[in-house]
Design a protein around this motif. Structure first.
Motif, PDB file in Angstrom:
ATOM      1  N   LEU A  35       0.824  -1.207   0.000  1.00 31.69           N
ATOM      2  CA  LEU A  35       0.000   0.000   0.000  1.00 31.69           C
ATOM      3  C   LEU A  35       0.861   1.263   0.000  1.00 31.69           C
ATOM      4  O   LEU A  35       1.996   1.256   0.480  1.00 31.69           O
ATOM      5  N   GLN A  82      -6.295   1.201  -1.894  1.00 31.07           N
ATOM      6  CA  GLN A  82      -7.346   0.192  -1.846  1.00 31.07           C
ATOM      7  C   GLN A  82      -8.314   0.338  -3.012  1.00 31.07           C
ATOM      8  O   GLN A  82      -8.796  -0.667  -3.567  1.00 31.07           O
ATOM      9  N   THR A 131     -10.764  -8.689   2.221  1.00 32.59           N
ATOM     10  CA  THR A 131      -9.514  -7.934   2.254  1.00 32.59           C
ATOM     11  C   THR A 131      -8.910  -8.037   3.652  1.00 32.59           C
ATOM     12  O   THR A 131      -9.621  -7.881   4.646  1.00 32.59           O
ATOM     13  N   ILE A 177      -5.628  -6.666   6.086  1.00 29.38           N
ATOM     14  CA  ILE A 177      -4.610  -5.609   6.184  1.00 29.38           C
ATOM     15  C   ILE A 177      -3.854  -5.781   7.494  1.00 29.38           C
ATOM     16  O   ILE A 177      -4.445  -6.142   8.520  1.00 29.38           O
ATOM     17  N   ASP A 178      -2.555  -5.513   7.477  1.00 28.33           N
ATOM     18  CA  ASP A 178      -1.768  -5.629   8.714  1.00 28.33           C
ATOM     19  C   ASP A 178      -2.116  -4.482   9.663  1.00 28.33           C
ATOM     20  O   ASP A 178      -2.759  -3.491   9.274  1.00 28.33           O
ATOM     21  N   GLN A 214      -1.357  -0.889   8.657  1.00 31.33           N
ATOM     22  CA  GLN A 214      -1.943  -0.424   7.388  1.00 31.33           C
ATOM     23  C   GLN A 214      -0.893  -0.252   6.289  1.00 31.33           C
ATOM     24  O   GLN A 214      -0.953   0.666   5.485  1.00 31.33           O
ATOM     25  N   THR A 224      -1.600  -5.301   2.119  1.00 26.81           N
ATOM     26  CA  THR A 224      -2.882  -5.995   2.105  1.00 26.81           C
ATOM     27  C   THR A 224      -2.807  -7.262   1.270  1.00 26.81           C
ATOM     28  O   THR A 224      -2.108  -7.306   0.246  1.00 26.81           O
TER      29      THR A 224
END
Length: 319
Positions: A193, A286, A303, A305-306, A309, A312
């Protein structure tokens, strides 16, 4: 036979890239045995957040991911494109076996040494797991699997490797991937991302010089396999990140005017300060990821996500 084909393609692609203007080399050729080892070190270096972020996702969400893949089929094969050392994938494989959803793993990688390593080591780590590795280009290997029967598949393309393609190329790749899947098959795709630009740039310019060595290793490989005359000391590693487009690009820049030859007599001239474009690591929003999946013909499922953020993994299904 596969090795001969790879060697021939390597020579053809090197000549094509170094004859172009501007010059380029294909990043898929980073991964010989030494390149594999260097990349394993890169994944562990402090600046390279991608591996840790995706490892967190798979550690915390593997069971949810796998359960989502049983909506249409109770069992399936797990196929991975660009498997590498499969260190993160082990979370999925262990959970799949615990849940009795899958006990067959098909790692596909251009690095024959890495595929051989996985075939030898994974069954010992995960008793009962069948590992059927394939060394070669992704889509020809997927074609083999498609022709081998109707077994449902979960196809993994992790690590943000999709970012090694330009966004327009990524759409083409995902459309082609879709064409090798059957309705009800799933794809789990990893995307890096967009985030603080300096964090991104640091990941491709680590203080320990591992990414520099990784890029320069391709020149060593050309010397060893194609009889090249590169002196890696004549090039500097130069990464750049554009926060507008999300493109992080790496170059090797010539420090002097000189010629390079291959063992077949092919000759390339380098000017001082002339770059070789080595790779792109595209960063996504995203919204861009969702649009990419739709355009490629996939149905979005979930989806993940860690916690910071940064990265993903998206689960898509072929309708």
């Amino acid at each position: 036979m596969q090795l001969t084909q790879v060697d021939s393609a390597f020579r053809r692609d090197v000549i094509r890239g170094l004859s172009a203007s501007p010059k380029f080399l294909l990043s898929k050729y980073f991964y010989d045995a030494r390149g594999d080892a260097l990349f394993q070190q890169i994944m562990r270096c402090p600046e390279y957040y991608l591996t840790r972020a995706e490892e967190e996702i798979l550690r915390d969400n593997s069971r949810d991911i796998l359960r989502a893949c049983t909506a249409l089929h109770p069992t399936f094969d797990i196929v991975e494109l660009g498997a590498g050392d499969a260190s993160k994938t082990t979370y999925l494989l262990r959970a799949a076996m615990d849940l009795t959803f899958s006990n067959r793993y098909v790692p596909i990688d251009i690095s024959a040494s890495m595929v051989e390593q996985l075939t030898q080591t994974l069954p010992a780590q995960l008793p009962g797991l069948a590992v059927d590795g394939l060394a070669g280009e992704y889509f020809p290997m997927l074609a083999q699997l498609k022709n081998n029967g109707p077994t449902p598949k979960l196809v993994l393309f992790l690590g943000g490797t999709i970012g090694n393609l330009l966004p327009t190329e990524a759409i083409g790749f995902c459309k082609e991937l879709n064409s090798y899947l059957k309705p009800g098959d799933y794809a789990l795709m990893g995307f890096d991302l967009r985030k603080d630009p300096q964090t991104i740039l640091n990941a491709y310019n680590d203080r320990g010089g591992l990414t520099r060595a990784f890029n320069l290793n391709l020149l060593h490989r050309i010397n060893e396999e194609l009889g090249g005359t590169f002196d890696p000391a004549d090039f500097v590693h130069f990464p750049v990140y554009d926060p507008v487009t999300g493109a992080c690009k790496s170059y090797l820049v010539s420090t002097r005017r000189h010629d390079i030859r291959l063992d077949d007599g092919t000759r390339f001239q380098f000017e001082k300060d002339e770059p070789i474009y080595m790779e792109i690591s595209q960063k996504y929003t995203q919204t861009q990821i969702a649009e990419l999946g739709r355009e490629a013909g996939f149905e979005p499922i979930q989806t993940y996500i860690d916690s910071q953020q940064r990265f993903t993994d998206v689960l898509w299904r072929k309708p």
